[in-house]
Design a protein around this motif. Sequence first.
Motif, PDB file in Angstrom:
ATOM      1  N   VAL A 225     -17.720 -11.382  20.809  1.00 21.46           N
ATOM      2  CA  VAL A 225     -16.982 -10.969  19.668  1.00 21.46           C
ATOM      3  C   VAL A 225     -15.677 -11.516  19.684  1.00 21.46           C
ATOM      4  O   VAL A 225     -14.882 -11.038  20.599  1.00 21.46           O
ATOM      5  N   PHE A 226     -15.448 -12.250  18.925  1.00 21.16           N
ATOM      6  CA  PHE A 226     -13.959 -12.908  18.811  1.00 21.16           C
ATOM      7  C   PHE A 226     -13.317 -12.775  17.595  1.00 21.16           C
ATOM      8  O   PHE A 226     -13.883 -12.675  16.439  1.00 21.16           O
ATOM      9  N   ALA A 227     -12.002 -12.454  17.543  1.00 19.86           N
ATOM     10  CA  ALA A 227     -11.085 -12.294  16.421  1.00 19.86           C
ATOM     11  C   ALA A 227      -9.824 -13.375  16.373  1.00 19.86           C
ATOM     12  O   ALA A 227      -9.334 -13.648  17.342  1.00 19.86           O
ATOM     13  N   CYS A 228      -9.780 -14.093  15.127  1.00 21.61           N
ATOM     14  CA  CYS A 228      -8.631 -14.848  15.096  1.00 21.61           C
ATOM     15  C   CYS A 228      -8.206 -14.813  13.662  1.00 21.61           C
ATOM     16  O   CYS A 228      -8.797 -14.459  12.654  1.00 21.61           O
ATOM     17  N   GLY A 229      -6.919 -15.632  13.525  1.00 22.25           N
ATOM     18  CA  GLY A 229      -6.167 -15.416  12.516  1.00 22.25           C
ATOM     19  C   GLY A 229      -5.498 -14.084  11.998  1.00 22.25           C
ATOM     20  O   GLY A 229      -5.224 -13.394  12.944  1.00 22.25           O
ATOM     21  N   ASP A 230      -5.043 -13.829  10.832  1.00 21.78           N
ATOM     22  CA  ASP A 230      -4.202 -12.870  10.256  1.00 21.78           C
ATOM     23  C   ASP A 230      -4.799 -11.399  10.629  1.00 21.78           C
ATOM     24  O   ASP A 230      -4.158 -10.511  10.686  1.00 21.78           O
ATOM     25  N   VAL A 231      -6.110 -11.302  10.936  1.00 22.60           N
ATOM     26  CA  VAL A 231      -6.970 -10.163  11.385  1.00 22.60           C
ATOM     27  C   VAL A 231      -6.545  -9.580  12.680  1.00 22.60           C
ATOM     28  O   VAL A 231      -6.638  -8.413  13.036  1.00 22.60           O
ATOM     29  N   MET A 232      -5.873 -10.519  13.685  1.00 23.50           N
ATOM     30  CA  MET A 232      -5.407 -10.116  14.782  1.00 23.50           C
ATOM     31  C   MET A 232      -4.127 -10.229  15.212  1.00 23.50           C
ATOM     32  O   MET A 232      -3.326  -9.893  16.103  1.00 23.50           O
ATOM     33  N   ASP A 233      -3.252 -10.990  14.203  1.00 18.72           N
ATOM     34  CA  ASP A 233      -2.019 -11.818  14.523  1.00 18.72           C
ATOM     35  C   ASP A 233      -1.034 -10.793  13.511  1.00 18.72           C
ATOM     36  O   ASP A 233      -0.951 -11.466  12.217  1.00 18.72           O
ATOM     37  N   HIS A 234      -0.119  -9.968  14.069  1.00 18.24           N
ATOM     38  CA  HIS A 234       0.708  -9.371  13.015  1.00 18.24           C
ATOM     39  C   HIS A 234       2.168 -10.077  13.214  1.00 18.24           C
ATOM     40  O   HIS A 234       3.013  -9.351  12.670  1.00 18.24           O
ATOM     41  N   THR A 235       2.332 -11.103  14.012  1.00 18.77           N
ATOM     42  CA  THR A 235       3.399 -11.723  14.305  1.00 18.77           C
ATOM     43  C   THR A 235       3.902 -12.821  13.537  1.00 18.77           C
ATOM     44  O   THR A 235       4.899 -12.695  12.621  1.00 18.77           O
ATOM     45  N   TYR A 236       2.871 -13.766  13.414  1.00 16.69           N
ATOM     46  CA  TYR A 236       3.207 -15.140  12.923  1.00 16.69           C
ATOM     47  C   TYR A 236       2.542 -15.446  11.484  1.00 16.69           C
ATOM     48  O   TYR A 236       3.386 -15.727  10.715  1.00 16.69           O
ATOM     49  N   ARG A 237       1.381 -14.950  11.244  1.00 16.14           N
ATOM     50  CA  ARG A 237       0.563 -14.843  10.060  1.00 16.14           C
ATOM     51  C   ARG A 237       0.977 -16.450   9.419  1.00 16.14           C
ATOM     52  O   ARG A 237       1.370 -16.222   7.869  1.00 16.14           O
TER      53      ARG A 237
ATOM     54  N   TYR B 250      -4.777  -3.853  13.121  1.00 15.17           N
ATOM     55  CA  TYR B 250      -5.020  -5.102  13.442  1.00 15.17           C
ATOM     56  C   TYR B 250      -5.831  -5.241  14.696  1.00 15.17           C
ATOM     57  O   TYR B 250      -5.856  -4.005  15.535  1.00 15.17           O
ATOM     58  N   LEU B 251      -6.952  -5.978  14.817  1.00 13.16           N
ATOM     59  CA  LEU B 251      -7.744  -6.132  15.889  1.00 13.16           C
ATOM     60  C   LEU B 251      -6.827  -6.204  17.262  1.00 13.16           C
ATOM     61  O   LEU B 251      -6.227  -7.322  17.225  1.00 13.16           O
ATOM     62  N   ILE B 252      -7.292  -5.741  18.392  1.00 14.48           N
ATOM     63  CA  ILE B 252      -6.668  -6.020  19.489  1.00 14.48           C
ATOM     64  C   ILE B 252      -7.567  -6.900  20.356  1.00 14.48           C
ATOM     65  O   ILE B 252      -8.902  -6.842  20.414  1.00 14.48           O
ATOM     66  N   VAL B 253      -7.042  -7.950  20.774  1.00 14.13           N
ATOM     67  CA  VAL B 253      -7.600  -9.016  21.600  1.00 14.13           C
ATOM     68  C   VAL B 253      -6.838  -9.220  22.990  1.00 14.13           C
ATOM     69  O   VAL B 253      -5.657  -8.868  23.263  1.00 14.13           O
ATOM     70  N   GLU B 254      -7.492  -9.979  23.640  1.00 13.54           N
ATOM     71  CA  GLU B 254      -7.129 -10.102  25.224  1.00 13.54           C
ATOM     72  C   GLU B 254      -5.833 -10.913  25.031  1.00 13.54           C
ATOM     73  O   GLU B 254      -6.030 -12.049  24.333  1.00 13.54           O
ATOM     74  N   PRO B 255      -4.767 -10.514  25.424  1.00 18.77           N
ATOM     75  CA  PRO B 255      -3.392 -11.593  25.335  1.00 18.77           C
ATOM     76  C   PRO B 255      -3.546 -13.104  25.858  1.00 18.77           C
ATOM     77  O   PRO B 255      -4.417 -13.357  26.618  1.00 18.77           O
ATOM     78  N   GLY B 256      -3.332 -13.804  24.661  1.00 17.28           N
ATOM     79  CA  GLY B 256      -3.476 -15.211  24.582  1.00 17.28           C
ATOM     80  C   GLY B 256      -4.982 -15.770  24.402  1.00 17.28           C
ATOM     81  O   GLY B 256      -5.144 -16.989  24.825  1.00 17.28           O
ATOM     82  N   THR B 257      -5.586 -14.737  24.045  1.00 17.66           N
ATOM     83  CA  THR B 257      -7.058 -15.435  23.673  1.00 17.66           C
ATOM     84  C   THR B 257      -7.631 -14.798  22.334  1.00 17.66           C
ATOM     85  O   THR B 257      -6.694 -13.798  21.822  1.00 17.66           O
ATOM     86  N   PRO B 258      -8.754 -15.240  21.817  1.00 19.13           N
ATOM     87  CA  PRO B 258      -9.158 -14.385  20.698  1.00 19.13           C
ATOM     88  C   PRO B 258     -10.200 -13.276  21.020  1.00 19.13           C
ATOM     89  O   PRO B 258     -11.007 -12.803  20.195  1.00 19.13           O
TER      90      PRO B 258
END
Length: 326
Positions: free
Chosen positions: A277-289, A262-270
Amino acid sequence: MATHTTRMLIIGSGPAGLSAAIYGARAMMKPIVVQGLQPGGQLTITTDVENYPGFKDVIQGPWLMQEMQAQAEHVGTRMMWDTIVEVDLSGPPFRAIGDSGDVYEGDTLVIATGAQAKWLGVPGEMELGGKGVSACATCDGFFYRGKKVAVIGGGNTAVEEALYLTNHSDDVTLIHRRDSLRAERILQDRLFAHPKITVLWNKAVERFAGDPLAGGLTHLELRDTVTGEASDLNCDGAFVAIGHAPATELFKGKLPTDDGGYLIVEPGTPKTAIPGVFACGDVMDHTYRQAVTAAGTGCMAALDAERFVSGLSIALDGHAEAVAAE
């Protein structure tokens, strides 16, 4: 071949990408969404959706994504039927090359390529998808209230899903192909202590059995991985929980990823490691999906992208003024 330019380029067209597009378009960023191999994302292969806010009745996943796309287009988004095969993140502008040969350039880049559930690949799995077979207990567990269900897997996801399903079912069976679980010890302790959960060790699912047109799943055909003995397990619902695979192949070596890809993002942000360059959704979220959390992070990505472009414009204007003064 053509070159398409925009203030906000979005790769992916699920709830995250389309939510980013809606917010970006309303901020006059004239976003371009490159839809990818599965326009609309995972919800297009989901039937009943009962947990997306705003609808008192059950809705269909494909319909929800059609409405999201129509809303994005209505406020000014350009939808492109293409699949990105290469990216250059040395911008801004950031560049992406489509399978068509077209080039897409954006002052900001929003990555919303999503993730796919891993499947067993056995007979009946795809045919009974949405008719007794699922890869998301949080999404579909409610439909099996008071029924017998099974979870296949041995990691954290499988144990968490089995525990979650006890909210709806008094008869939950966890099926694992080995004689020990990979899940964290605290989760295992909760699982083994729960009176509604039974564990079947050394069992592999050979087939999901049932009639897709009449009642759906009826039972699982199992094989003992030690003795080879065949057996059946009657159940109304089966949840495959062997992990997800984020669609990050394009960004390997270009953006940091965690152990799961999964892409790593700054905690609490995309925000990714590259400004703009921003990442959002399941590509960076391995918890909620979930669709609703994906949409939320898509909104966040668009808001942060708009702020980035505003800062970029100020910097460029300041540079132009300095050059003029010289």
